[in-house]
Design a protein around this motif. Structure first.
Motif, PDB file in Angstrom:
ATOM      1  N   ILE A 197       0.829  -1.209   0.000  1.00  0.00           N
ATOM      2  CA  ILE A 197       0.000   0.000   0.000  1.00  0.00           C
ATOM      3  C   ILE A 197       0.869   1.268   0.000  1.00  0.00           C
ATOM      4  CG2 ILE A 197      -0.216  -0.040   2.552  1.00  0.00           C
ATOM      5  CD1 ILE A 197      -3.100   1.078   2.085  1.00  0.00           C
ATOM      6  N   ASP A 198       0.410   2.251  -0.767  1.00  0.00           N
ATOM      7  CA  ASP A 198       1.048   3.575  -0.799  1.00  0.00           C
ATOM      8  C   ASP A 198       2.433   3.609  -1.431  1.00  0.00           C
ATOM      9  OD1 ASP A 198      -0.773   5.367   0.022  1.00  0.00           O
ATOM     10  OD2 ASP A 198      -0.100   5.508   2.128  1.00  0.00           O
ATOM     11  N   HIS A 199       2.825   2.512  -2.079  1.00  0.00           N
ATOM     12  CA  HIS A 199       4.165   2.518  -2.664  1.00  0.00           C
ATOM     13  C   HIS A 199       4.216   3.234  -4.013  1.00  0.00           C
ATOM     14  CE1 HIS A 199       6.757  -0.435  -0.122  1.00  0.00           C
ATOM     15  NE2 HIS A 199       6.065   0.422   0.619  1.00  0.00           N
ATOM     16  N   GLY A 200       3.038   3.658  -4.501  1.00  0.00           N
ATOM     17  CA  GLY A 200       3.049   4.502  -5.708  1.00  0.00           C
ATOM     18  C   GLY A 200       2.596   3.821  -6.982  1.00  0.00           C
ATOM     19  N   LYS A 201       1.804   2.742  -6.862  1.00  0.00           N
ATOM     20  CA  LYS A 201       1.338   2.018  -8.060  1.00  0.00           C
ATOM     21  C   LYS A 201       0.452   2.912  -8.934  1.00  0.00           C
ATOM     22  CE  LYS A 201      -0.474  -1.180  -5.345  1.00  0.00           C
ATOM     23  NZ  LYS A 201       0.131  -0.746  -4.054  1.00  0.00           N
ATOM     24  N   THR A 202      -0.572   3.482  -8.294  1.00  0.00           N
ATOM     25  CA  THR A 202      -1.536   4.270  -9.066  1.00  0.00           C
ATOM     26  C   THR A 202      -0.876   5.522  -9.645  1.00  0.00           C
ATOM     27  OG1 THR A 202      -3.263   3.428  -7.612  1.00  0.00           O
ATOM     28  CG2 THR A 202      -3.827   5.350  -8.954  1.00  0.00           C
ATOM     29  N   THR A 203      -0.005   6.134  -8.859  1.00  0.00           N
ATOM     30  CA  THR A 203       0.692   7.340  -9.333  1.00  0.00           C
ATOM     31  C   THR A 203       1.568   7.001 -10.545  1.00  0.00           C
ATOM     32  OG1 THR A 203       0.761   8.047  -7.026  1.00  0.00           O
ATOM     33  CG2 THR A 203       2.118   9.281  -8.576  1.00  0.00           C
ATOM     34  N   ILE A 224      -6.221   5.879  -1.141  1.00  0.00           N
ATOM     35  CA  ILE A 224      -5.770   4.514  -1.436  1.00  0.00           C
ATOM     36  C   ILE A 224      -6.640   3.938  -2.552  1.00  0.00           C
ATOM     37  CG2 ILE A 224      -4.980   4.088   0.922  1.00  0.00           C
ATOM     38  CD1 ILE A 224      -7.520   2.323   1.262  1.00  0.00           C
ATOM     39  N   THR A 225      -6.139   2.891  -3.163  1.00  0.00           N
ATOM     40  CA  THR A 225      -6.924   2.202  -4.174  1.00  0.00           C
ATOM     41  C   THR A 225      -7.781   1.144  -3.486  1.00  0.00           C
ATOM     42  OG1 THR A 225      -5.195   2.565  -5.799  1.00  0.00           O
ATOM     43  CG2 THR A 225      -6.790   0.831  -6.291  1.00  0.00           C
ATOM     44  N   GLY A 235      -3.157  -2.111  -2.808  1.00  0.00           N
ATOM     45  CA  GLY A 235      -2.090  -2.729  -2.029  1.00  0.00           C
ATOM     46  C   GLY A 235      -2.497  -3.025  -0.596  1.00  0.00           C
ATOM     47  N   LYS A 249       9.747   6.368  -6.003  1.00  0.00           N
ATOM     48  CA  LYS A 249      10.014   7.426  -5.005  1.00  0.00           C
ATOM     49  C   LYS A 249      11.510   7.623  -4.781  1.00  0.00           C
ATOM     50  CE  LYS A 249       5.670   6.449  -2.515  1.00  0.00           C
ATOM     51  NZ  LYS A 249       4.938   6.580  -1.256  1.00  0.00           N
ATOM     52  N   ASP A 276      13.145   9.978  -5.533  1.00  0.00           N
ATOM     53  CA  ASP A 276      13.426  11.368  -5.133  1.00  0.00           C
ATOM     54  C   ASP A 276      13.506  11.509  -3.619  1.00  0.00           C
ATOM     55  OD1 ASP A 276      10.226  12.507  -4.619  1.00  0.00           O
ATOM     56  OD2 ASP A 276      10.544  10.728  -5.862  1.00  0.00           O
ATOM     57  N   LEU A 277      13.051  10.471  -2.899  1.00  0.00           N
ATOM     58  CA  LEU A 277      13.053  10.557  -1.427  1.00  0.00           C
ATOM     59  C   LEU A 277      14.289   9.917  -0.792  1.00  0.00           C
ATOM     60  CD1 LEU A 277       9.311   9.659  -0.618  1.00  0.00           C
ATOM     61  CD2 LEU A 277      10.349  11.923  -0.905  1.00  0.00           C
ATOM     62  N   SER A 335      10.910   7.877 -10.455  1.00  0.00           N
ATOM     63  CA  SER A 335      10.174   8.813  -9.604  1.00  0.00           C
ATOM     64  C   SER A 335       9.018   9.370 -10.409  1.00  0.00           C
ATOM     65  CB  SER A 335      11.079   9.958  -9.130  1.00  0.00           C
ATOM     66  OG  SER A 335      10.266  10.982  -8.583  1.00  0.00           O
ATOM     67  N   ALA A 336       7.826   9.127  -9.920  1.00  0.00           N
ATOM     68  CA  ALA A 336       6.649   9.654 -10.611  1.00  0.00           C
ATOM     69  C   ALA A 336       6.592  11.159 -10.429  1.00  0.00           C
ATOM     70  CB  ALA A 336       5.380   8.993 -10.072  1.00  0.00           C
ATOM     71  N   THR A 337       7.197  11.627  -9.346  1.00  0.00           N
ATOM     72  CA  THR A 337       7.170  13.056  -9.058  1.00  0.00           C
ATOM     73  C   THR A 337       8.068  13.829 -10.024  1.00  0.00           C
ATOM     74  OG1 THR A 337       6.851  12.485  -6.751  1.00  0.00           O
ATOM     75  CG2 THR A 337       7.446  14.761  -7.207  1.00  0.00           C
TER      76      THR A 337
HETATM   77  N1  LIG Z   1       7.771  11.653  -3.518  1.00  0.00           N
HETATM   78  C1  LIG Z   1       7.116  10.788  -4.231  1.00  0.00           C
HETATM   79  N2  LIG Z   1       5.882  10.453  -3.864  1.00  0.00           N
HETATM   80  C2  LIG Z   1       5.215   9.561  -4.609  1.00  0.00           C
HETATM   81  C3  LIG Z   1       5.785   8.976  -5.744  1.00  0.00           C
HETATM   82  N3  LIG Z   1       4.890   8.096  -6.260  1.00  0.00           N
HETATM   83  C4  LIG Z   1       3.813   8.158  -5.465  1.00  0.00           C
HETATM   84  N4  LIG Z   1       3.991   9.050  -4.475  1.00  0.00           N
HETATM   85  C5  LIG Z   1       3.020   9.354  -3.420  1.00  0.00           C
HETATM   86  O1  LIG Z   1       2.763   8.202  -2.643  1.00  0.00           O
HETATM   87  C6  LIG Z   1       1.426   8.193  -2.183  1.00  0.00           C
HETATM   88  C7  LIG Z   1       0.745   6.898  -2.547  1.00  0.00           C
HETATM   89  O2  LIG Z   1       0.712   6.743  -3.925  1.00  0.00           O
HETATM   90  P1  LIG Z   1      -0.309   5.816  -4.669  1.00  0.00           P
HETATM   91  O3  LIG Z   1       0.062   5.840  -6.099  1.00  0.00           O
HETATM   92  O4  LIG Z   1      -1.694   6.104  -4.297  1.00  0.00           O
HETATM   93  O5  LIG Z   1       0.101   4.430  -4.034  1.00  0.00           O
HETATM   94  P2  LIG Z   1      -0.527   3.040  -4.365  1.00  0.00           P
HETATM   95  O6  LIG Z   1       0.556   2.035  -4.395  1.00  0.00           O
HETATM   96  O7  LIG Z   1      -1.367   3.113  -5.573  1.00  0.00           O
HETATM   97  O8  LIG Z   1      -1.441   2.768  -3.097  1.00  0.00           O
HETATM   98  P3  LIG Z   1      -2.611   1.670  -2.934  1.00  0.00           P
HETATM   99  O9  LIG Z   1      -3.234   1.575  -4.268  1.00  0.00           O
HETATM  100  O10 LIG Z   1      -3.542   2.128  -1.912  1.00  0.00           O
HETATM  101  O11 LIG Z   1      -1.921   0.426  -2.546  1.00  0.00           O
HETATM  102  C8  LIG Z   1       0.767   9.387  -2.835  1.00  0.00           C
HETATM  103  O12 LIG Z   1       0.692  10.426  -1.917  1.00  0.00           O
HETATM  104  C9  LIG Z   1       1.690   9.754  -3.967  1.00  0.00           C
HETATM  105  O13 LIG Z   1       1.681  11.107  -4.269  1.00  0.00           O
HETATM  106  C10 LIG Z   1       7.119   9.344  -6.093  1.00  0.00           C
HETATM  107  O14 LIG Z   1       7.717   8.852  -7.060  1.00  0.00           O
HETATM  108  N5  LIG Z   1       7.732  10.237  -5.306  1.00  0.00           N
END
Ligand SMILES: Nc1nc2c(ncn2[C@@H]2O[C@H](COP(=O)(O)OP(=O)(O)OP(=O)(O)O)[C@@H](O)[C@H]2O)c(=O)[nH]1
Ligand SMILES: [Mg+2]
Length: 613
Positions: free
Chosen positions: A9-15, A36-37, A60, A113, A115-116, A147-149
């Motif tokens: 979860i939150d690892h950035g899949k959707t982004t 979250i998704t 996730g 991520k 960039d972090l 980095s999606a950012t």
């Molecule tokens: N700094 C940074 N933040 C990111 C990056 N990719 C995603 N994020 C942040 O991470 C958080 C979670 O991103 P999501 O894409 O929703 O993560 P997810 O894996 O789809 O989460 P679930 O679907 O709930 O499992 C968001 O606040 C995004 O903005 C990145 O490359 N760099």
């Protein structure tokens, strides 16, 4: 071609999917609110040199692994997303295990991520990830920092996905069509729409489809792939089908869309099962959830040789709460309901065993060996030709040519495949049974075919084959609904001949007032009926009713007396007829009824007249 995301979860899949495709797949208000998704998301991704791939974005969150499974089933490539700042996390491992259990062909790891984190940390995490991939379908996958950012690494991800896609095996468009439904909804003006990834075969627009488990047949009104109307759903494509005449509740997630009658849902499967390394042993009474396609049903696993331990692959019987539509080679995942955990999975070895309690077969069996095992198990009933492609897990053409390539296999009229040795055995046994019938019933014209069918433990169509081959070989012949050894005819030899003689003498002596069958039995000390029936067939005696036989000549004489004594058109009372025949009442009534039945006399209110006058 379908790419499925995976990862914690939150690892950035959707982004990442958004950055790659421009589509934000988190559209539900609750997804927006919680960040979250929750539901599966879909987006098309243009890959240079490959074309448009479908991306399935999965949640996730540990509570939504079921949804992740429904999304991951049927994907070609995985896009495992791991945030560089956190590295491997519980659902990273669980999703990776699921990708292994589903035997996904390969994929790409996105280390997001970046960039972090600093380079040193990135190198450490990268090493960690590489170690965790060992033994999975992603063992040799590219690990791409992204980095999606900032947009760094997005091009490299596309490239890595393109190169993994080019290594995928081709799909056969002529295979049986099957699509698991992952979403169904109602579109205003269009009606019910279902979406899914085509697992095999292709579907023309306008086709009639069958919906499993409801069994309903419906017509496809239109097909779309990535938002564009298309005339044909092809294997491996993401499609939306609009279906006429069904409500969305008739085709929920977990349903299947099929076209052929080859498919048959079953509640028992043969499968190879393995548990994950950290799973507790699994006994035959433990209830698990069985996930195949988007189907998710309760099940128990009965492994050969007792409880299943982690690590090793074992043959097992899968006992399901509800019928499951499966095919040999299908992968499935096993989970415990509470606390929810993925514990293992396996591969379907035989989705439609022909016996109620099938013994497991080994996965290493070749196609030929499995076919031979089916023949052996089917014994006198063989293997149903319909469904063979599903049971073997190959295209129908391949199943048909396999069956045809066996010299020792013959087809029956009702579409079964059966070992010639079984037909030969049935033929030999049939000849024996018929000969035995002649010995036991020497006066019978032959063994009734119905009796032969129930005496042979084989399918009726196999009896037909056996009878046909014995007839063609001149061993037996069929007369009406009976079979006899060629040239055999019933005869009165030995003791039966003596009985026949005694009966003829007795009936002759009794003349117009013969004894009943019971009286004859008492006099002779044996049941005279078989001999009487034989004599009746040969014409020397006649049954006036079931209890009384006349010598044929005596009865004929009596009929003449009756006819001679009656004037045309005149109705005679019973008393008058008694005077004509001089029979006592006991004999007269059955005799007159016999005459009525045989068109000699006609019965009227006050008596009888001669027929035809
Ligand atoms: N700094 C940074 N933040 C990111 C990056 N990719 C995603 N994020 C942040 O991470 C958080 C979670 O991103 P999501 O894409 O929703 O993560 P997810 O894996 O789809 O989460 P679930 O679907 O709930 O499992 C968001 O606040 C995004 O903005 C990145 O490359 N760099
Ligand atoms: Mg997400």
């Amino acid at each position: 071609m379908i790419i499925g995301t995976a990862g914690h979860i939150d690892h950035g899949k959707t982004t990442l999917v958004h950055a790659l495709t421009g589509v934000d797949t988190d559209r539900l208000p609750e997804e927006k609110k919680r960040g979250i998704t929750i539901e599966l998301g879909f987006a098309p991704l243009e890959l240079p040199g490959v074309g448009v791939a479908g991306v399935v974005d999965v949640p996730g969150h540990e509570a939504f692994v079921r949804t992740m499974l429904a999304g991951a089933t049927g994907i070609d490539l995985a896009l495992l997303v791991i945030a560089a700042d956190e590295g491997m996390m519980p659902q990273t491992r669980e999703h990776l295990a699921i990708l292994s259990l589903l035997a996904v062909h390969g994929g790409v790891v996105a280390l997001t991520k970046i960039d972090l984190v600093d380079d040193e940390w990135l190198a450490l995490v990268s090493e960690d990830v590489r170690a965790a991939l060992a033994g999975s379908p992603l063992t040799d996958a590219a690990i791409v920092p992204v980095s999606a950012t900032t947009g760094a690494g997005l091009g490299a991800i596309r490239e890595a996905l393109g190169s993994a896609a080019s290594r995928l095996p081709a799909r056969d468009p002529d295979d049986l069509f099957r699509m698991p439904v992952d979403r169904s909804f109602t579109v205003k003006g269009t009606g019910t729409v279902v979406t899914g990834t085509v697992w095999s075969g292709s579907l023309p627009a306008d086709a009639n489809v069958r919906i499993i488990p409801s069994g309903r047949v419906a017509r496809v009104r239109g097909i779309q792939s990535h938002g564009t109307a298309t005339s044909r759903a092809l294997p491996g494509a993401r499609v939306a089908l609009s279906i006429a005449g069904v409500e969305r509740d008739d085709v929920p997630r977990g349903s299947w869309i099929i076209t052929d009658t080859e498919w048959m849902p079953a509640k028992t499967l043969r499968a190879d099962v393995a548990l994950l390394e950290d799973a507790a042993p699994l006994g035959p009474r433990t209830r698990v959830r069985f996930h195949l396609g988007t189907q998710d049903v309760g099940a128990r696993i009965v492994a050969a040789g007792g409880a299943l331990g982690p690590g090793t692959i074992r043959g097992a019987r899968v006992l399901l709460d509800e019928p499951v539509l499966a095919r040999a080679g299908d992968r499935f995942v096993l989970r415990l309901p509470s606390p929810a955990a993925t514990i293992g999975g396996g591969r379907v070895v035989d989705p439609m065993p022909a016996v109620a309690r099938p013994r497991p077969w080994l996965a290493e069996l070749t196609l030929e060996q499995r076919f031979e095992a089916m023949l052996a198990e089917g014994a006198g009933h063989g293997v149903a030709g319909r469904g063979l492609a599903v049971r073997l897990g190959v295209a129908p053409a391949a199943a048909a040519s396999l069956a045809a390539s066996y010299p020792g296999v013959v087809g029956t009229q009702d579409g079964r495949l059966i070992a010639r040795a079984v037909v030969d055995g049935a033929s030999a046994r049939a000849a024996e049974l018929i000969a035995a019938h002649h010995r036991q019933a020497p006066l019978d014209p032959g063994m009734p075919l119905a009796a032969l069918r129930s005496a042979l433990a084989v399918a009726p169509s196999v009896v037909e084959l056996a009878v046909a081959s014995l007839s063609a070989g001149g061993v037996i012949e069929t007369v009406g609904a009976a079979a006899r050894i060629a040239g055999w005819s019933p005869s009165l030899e030995g003791p039966l001949g003596k009985i026949a003689e005694a009966l003829s003498e007795r009936l002759s002596a009794a003349g117009r007032e013969p004894p009943s069958v019971a009286e004859l039995a008492a006099e002779l000390g044996t049941d005279p009926r078989p001999v009487l029936r034989f004599l009746e067939r040969t014409g020397s005696v006649v049954a006036v009713d079931e209890d009384r036989y006349y010598l044929a000549s005596e009865l004929a004489a009596l009929v003449e007396i009756l006819r001679g004594g009656m004037l045309d058109g005149r109705v005679y009372s019973p008393a008058e007829l008694r005077d004509i025949t001089t029979l006592s009442r006991k004999y007269l009534i059955p005799f007159l009824e016999y005459c009525d039945r045989h068109g000699i006399t006609v019965r009227q209110d006050t008596g009888r007249k001669r027929a035809g006058t």
